[in-house]
Scaffold this motif. Structure first.
Motif, PDB file in Angstrom:
ATOM      1  N   TYR A 288      20.414  19.350  -5.982  1.00 41.06           N
ATOM      2  CA  TYR A 288      19.047  19.517  -6.468  1.00 41.06           C
ATOM      3  C   TYR A 288      18.396  20.792  -5.920  1.00 41.06           C
ATOM      4  CZ  TYR A 288      19.031  14.824  -8.475  1.00 41.06           C
ATOM      5  OH  TYR A 288      19.293  13.705  -9.239  1.00 41.06           O
ATOM      6  N   GLY A 289      19.178  21.608  -5.238  1.00 43.56           N
ATOM      7  CA  GLY A 289      18.646  22.871  -4.730  1.00 43.56           C
ATOM      8  C   GLY A 289      17.676  22.725  -3.574  1.00 43.56           C
ATOM      9  N   VAL A 290      17.815  21.661  -2.813  1.00 38.10           N
ATOM     10  CA  VAL A 290      16.942  21.441  -1.654  1.00 38.10           C
ATOM     11  C   VAL A 290      17.245  22.496  -0.591  1.00 38.10           C
ATOM     12  CG1 VAL A 290      16.371  19.804   0.187  1.00 38.10           C
ATOM     13  CG2 VAL A 290      16.725  18.995  -2.159  1.00 38.10           C
ATOM     14  N   SER A 291      16.216  22.958   0.095  1.00 35.93           N
ATOM     15  CA  SER A 291      16.373  24.033   1.074  1.00 35.93           C
ATOM     16  C   SER A 291      17.251  23.606   2.245  1.00 35.93           C
ATOM     17  CB  SER A 291      15.005  24.461   1.611  1.00 35.93           C
ATOM     18  OG  SER A 291      14.470  23.466   2.462  1.00 35.93           O
ATOM     19  N   PRO A 292      17.930  24.568   2.876  1.00 37.23           N
ATOM     20  CA  PRO A 292      18.762  24.243   4.039  1.00 37.23           C
ATOM     21  C   PRO A 292      17.995  23.517   5.142  1.00 37.23           C
ATOM     22  CG  PRO A 292      19.274  26.448   3.263  1.00 37.23           C
ATOM     23  CD  PRO A 292      18.071  25.995   2.488  1.00 37.23           C
TER      24      PRO A 292
ATOM     25  N   GLY B 186       0.786  -1.232   0.000  1.00 37.49           N
ATOM     26  CA  GLY B 186       0.000   0.000   0.000  1.00 37.49           C
ATOM     27  C   GLY B 186       0.809   1.269   0.000  1.00 37.49           C
ATOM     28  N   ILE B 187       2.129   1.167  -0.041  1.00 38.00           N
ATOM     29  CA  ILE B 187       3.013   2.335  -0.018  1.00 38.00           C
ATOM     30  C   ILE B 187       3.676   2.487  -1.390  1.00 38.00           C
ATOM     31  CG2 ILE B 187       5.097   3.346   0.983  1.00 38.00           C
ATOM     32  CD1 ILE B 187       2.759   3.299   2.935  1.00 38.00           C
ATOM     33  N   LYS B 188       3.579   3.687  -1.957  1.00 35.37           N
ATOM     34  CA  LYS B 188       4.251   3.937  -3.228  1.00 35.37           C
ATOM     35  C   LYS B 188       5.688   4.378  -2.963  1.00 35.37           C
ATOM     36  CE  LYS B 188       4.185   6.648  -7.481  1.00 35.37           C
ATOM     37  NZ  LYS B 188       3.544   7.724  -8.274  1.00 35.37           N
ATOM     38  N   ILE B 189       6.617   3.703  -3.619  1.00 32.76           N
ATOM     39  CA  ILE B 189       8.015   4.111  -3.519  1.00 32.76           C
ATOM     40  C   ILE B 189       8.215   5.332  -4.415  1.00 32.76           C
ATOM     41  CG2 ILE B 189      10.399   3.430  -3.954  1.00 32.76           C
ATOM     42  CD1 ILE B 189       9.612   0.581  -3.300  1.00 32.76           C
ATOM     43  N   PRO B 190       8.692   6.443  -3.864  1.00 27.65           N
ATOM     44  CA  PRO B 190       8.823   7.674  -4.653  1.00 27.65           C
ATOM     45  C   PRO B 190       9.549   7.439  -5.974  1.00 27.65           C
ATOM     46  CG  PRO B 190       9.254   8.138  -2.354  1.00 27.65           C
ATOM     47  CD  PRO B 190       9.130   6.642  -2.472  1.00 27.65           C
ATOM     48  N   ASP B 191       9.053   8.107  -7.020  1.00 23.64           N
ATOM     49  CA  ASP B 191       9.630   7.911  -8.350  1.00 23.64           C
ATOM     50  C   ASP B 191      10.127   9.215  -8.965  1.00 23.64           C
ATOM     51  OD1 ASP B 191       7.191   9.092  -8.757  1.00 23.64           O
ATOM     52  OD2 ASP B 191       6.447   7.621 -10.199  1.00 23.64           O
ATOM     53  N   SER B 192      10.457  10.190  -8.130  1.00 25.59           N
ATOM     54  CA  SER B 192      10.998  11.460  -8.618  1.00 25.59           C
ATOM     55  C   SER B 192      12.417  11.260  -9.128  1.00 25.59           C
ATOM     56  CB  SER B 192      11.008  12.492  -7.492  1.00 25.59           C
ATOM     57  OG  SER B 192      11.901  12.079  -6.465  1.00 25.59           O
ATOM     58  N   ALA B 193      12.942  12.286  -9.778  1.00 21.35           N
ATOM     59  CA  ALA B 193      14.326  12.234 -10.252  1.00 21.35           C
ATOM     60  C   ALA B 193      15.291  12.058  -9.086  1.00 21.35           C
ATOM     61  CB  ALA B 193      14.659  13.506 -11.031  1.00 21.35           C
ATOM     62  N   ILE B 194      15.011  12.736  -7.981  1.00 22.30           N
ATOM     63  CA  ILE B 194      15.866  12.619  -6.795  1.00 22.30           C
ATOM     64  C   ILE B 194      15.855  11.188  -6.274  1.00 22.30           C
ATOM     65  CG2 ILE B 194      16.068  13.280  -4.365  1.00 22.30           C
ATOM     66  CD1 ILE B 194      15.240  16.091  -5.132  1.00 22.30           C
TER      67      ILE B 194
ATOM     68  N   MET C  66      15.462  21.445   4.826  1.00 22.85           N
ATOM     69  CA  MET C  66      15.254  20.050   4.441  1.00 22.85           C
ATOM     70  C   MET C  66      16.574  19.272   4.445  1.00 22.85           C
ATOM     71  SD  MET C  66      12.002  19.754   4.152  1.00 22.85           S
ATOM     72  CE  MET C  66      11.991  20.911   5.551  1.00 22.85           C
ATOM     73  N   LEU C  67      17.660  19.956   4.077  1.00 20.91           N
ATOM     74  CA  LEU C  67      18.972  19.317   4.152  1.00 20.91           C
ATOM     75  C   LEU C  67      19.280  18.897   5.583  1.00 20.91           C
ATOM     76  CD1 LEU C  67      21.162  21.670   1.896  1.00 20.91           C
ATOM     77  CD2 LEU C  67      20.270  19.412   1.290  1.00 20.91           C
ATOM     78  N   GLN C  68      18.989  19.792   6.518  1.00 19.10           N
ATOM     79  CA  GLN C  68      19.252  19.491   7.920  1.00 19.10           C
ATOM     80  C   GLN C  68      18.370  18.356   8.417  1.00 19.10           C
ATOM     81  OE1 GLN C  68      21.777  21.108   9.844  1.00 19.10           O
ATOM     82  NE2 GLN C  68      21.362  19.231  11.003  1.00 19.10           N
ATOM     83  N   LEU C  69      17.133  18.318   7.932  1.00 15.25           N
ATOM     84  CA  LEU C  69      16.202  17.268   8.343  1.00 15.25           C
ATOM     85  C   LEU C  69      16.724  15.892   7.923  1.00 15.25           C
ATOM     86  CD1 LEU C  69      13.398  16.618   9.565  1.00 15.25           C
ATOM     87  CD2 LEU C  69      12.460  16.849   7.253  1.00 15.25           C
ATOM     88  N   VAL C  70      17.165  15.774   6.688  1.00 20.26           N
ATOM     89  CA  VAL C  70      17.697  14.502   6.203  1.00 20.26           C
ATOM     90  C   VAL C  70      19.003  14.158   6.921  1.00 20.26           C
ATOM     91  CG1 VAL C  70      18.671  13.325   4.192  1.00 20.26           C
ATOM     92  CG2 VAL C  70      16.557  14.644   3.973  1.00 20.26           C
ATOM     93  N   TRP C  71      19.837  15.166   7.137  1.00 14.15           N
ATOM     94  CA  TRP C  71      21.091  14.928   7.851  1.00 14.15           C
ATOM     95  C   TRP C  71      20.805  14.362   9.236  1.00 14.15           C
ATOM     96  CZ3 TRP C  71      24.090  15.637  12.063  1.00 14.15           C
ATOM     97  CH2 TRP C  71      25.470  15.450  11.924  1.00 14.15           C
ATOM     98  N   ASP C  72      19.871  14.980   9.945  1.00 14.30           N
ATOM     99  CA  ASP C  72      19.527  14.521  11.290  1.00 14.30           C
ATOM    100  C   ASP C  72      18.953  13.103  11.258  1.00 14.30           C
ATOM    101  OD1 ASP C  72      20.348  16.938  12.323  1.00 14.30           O
ATOM    102  OD2 ASP C  72      18.345  17.663  12.822  1.00 14.30           O
ATOM    103  N   ALA C  73      18.091  12.839  10.296  1.00 13.27           N
ATOM    104  CA  ALA C  73      17.468  11.511  10.224  1.00 13.27           C
ATOM    105  C   ALA C  73      18.523  10.423  10.102  1.00 13.27           C
ATOM    106  CB  ALA C  73      16.502  11.453   9.043  1.00 13.27           C
ATOM    107  N   ILE C  74      19.512  10.645   9.249  1.00 12.98           N
ATOM    108  CA  ILE C  74      20.552   9.636   9.035  1.00 12.98           C
ATOM    109  C   ILE C  74      21.533   9.598  10.205  1.00 12.98           C
ATOM    110  CG2 ILE C  74      22.448   8.925   7.535  1.00 12.98           C
ATOM    111  CD1 ILE C  74      20.856  10.256   5.219  1.00 12.98           C
ATOM    112  N   ALA C  75      21.969  10.756  10.657  1.00 12.71           N
ATOM    113  CA  ALA C  75      22.955  10.801  11.740  1.00 12.71           C
ATOM    114  C   ALA C  75      22.412  10.206  13.035  1.00 12.71           C
ATOM    115  CB  ALA C  75      23.410  12.241  11.978  1.00 12.71           C
TER     116      ALA C  75
END
Length: 214
Positions: free
Chosen positions: A97-101, A9-17, A103-112
């Motif tokens: 990809y020009g992602v906002s600072p 029931g979950i779609k795996i994102p299919d964007s360029a990113i 959102m960059l921090q959000l992904v960084w935190d999620a992984i770290a």
């Protein structure tokens, strides 16, 4: 490629990113890490769906794809925790990809923070969900909450293939050259398991041996 598929029931994102992130995981990771990372995303997304949590599927997906890439020869450093290596790699990737600072921090935190129980679950949804998905796949946290048909569908698409036996050596291979970076984290358990006679740094010893004269 799995992007664009609907699984449990979950779609795996299919964007360029999402597509490019998947290609990097395929190029630099292993089948073990690929299947683990995709299962992690699906488990995380299902938890978000079941709890009506609002989150960004693309950012959660990129976080899942990169969360263990810091273990790989291409991305690992000589002196940083593997989680930080993966977080840095994801941040550099998203910058292109020009992602906002923010959102960059959000992904960084999620992984770290994905190996930091007791902290990650109290942060933003993407951070908390990634930690949940990783824990479900690695140690089975929340296993009984997930319907059996979902577990079966996900593992059919992304097989475990003896994951419990393979993941400890895979973790260790990613930081055996820098065991000191595991101090204060659950990865110190991996070193203790894999290195005969390994002596962990002790925080109490560090306090007693500090240079303060008193």
């Amino acid at each position: 490629m799995a992007t664009g598929k609907v699984i449990a029931g979950i779609k795996i994102p299919d964007s360029a990113i999402a597509g490019q992130a998947t290609e990097l995981l395929r190029e630099h990771g292993s089948d073990l890490l690929y299947n683990h990372s995709l299962r992690t995303f699906l488990f995380a997304a299902l938890e978000g769906q079941q709890n009506n949590t609002r989150y960004d599927p693309e950012l959660l997906y990129v976080s899942a794809v990169f969360h263990d890439l810091g273990l790989t020869p291409h991305y690992r450093s000589e002196d940083k925790r593997f989680e930080v290596d993966g977080a840095n790699a994801a941040r550099d990737f998203l910058k292109s990809y020009g992602v906002s600072p923010q959102m960059l921090q959000l992904v960084w935190d999620a992984i770290a923070l994905h190996t930091s129980p007791g902290i990650a679950e109290y942060k933003e949804p993407e951070v908390a969900l990634l930690n949940y998905g990783v824990a479900l796949d690695v140690v089975g946290r929340g296993y009984d909450k997930l319907p059996a048909n979902y577990r079966e569908e996900i593992t059919r698409q992304f097989p475990r293939n003896g994951f419990k036996k393979q993941i400890i050596p895979a973790f260790f291979d990613g930081f055996k050259h820098k065991p000191h970076t595991t101090y204060g984290s659950i990865n110190a358990d991996i070193c203790a398991c894999m290195i005969p006679g390994y002596q962990r740094k002790d925080f109490c010893d560090a306090i007693r041996q500090s240079p303060w004269q008193e």
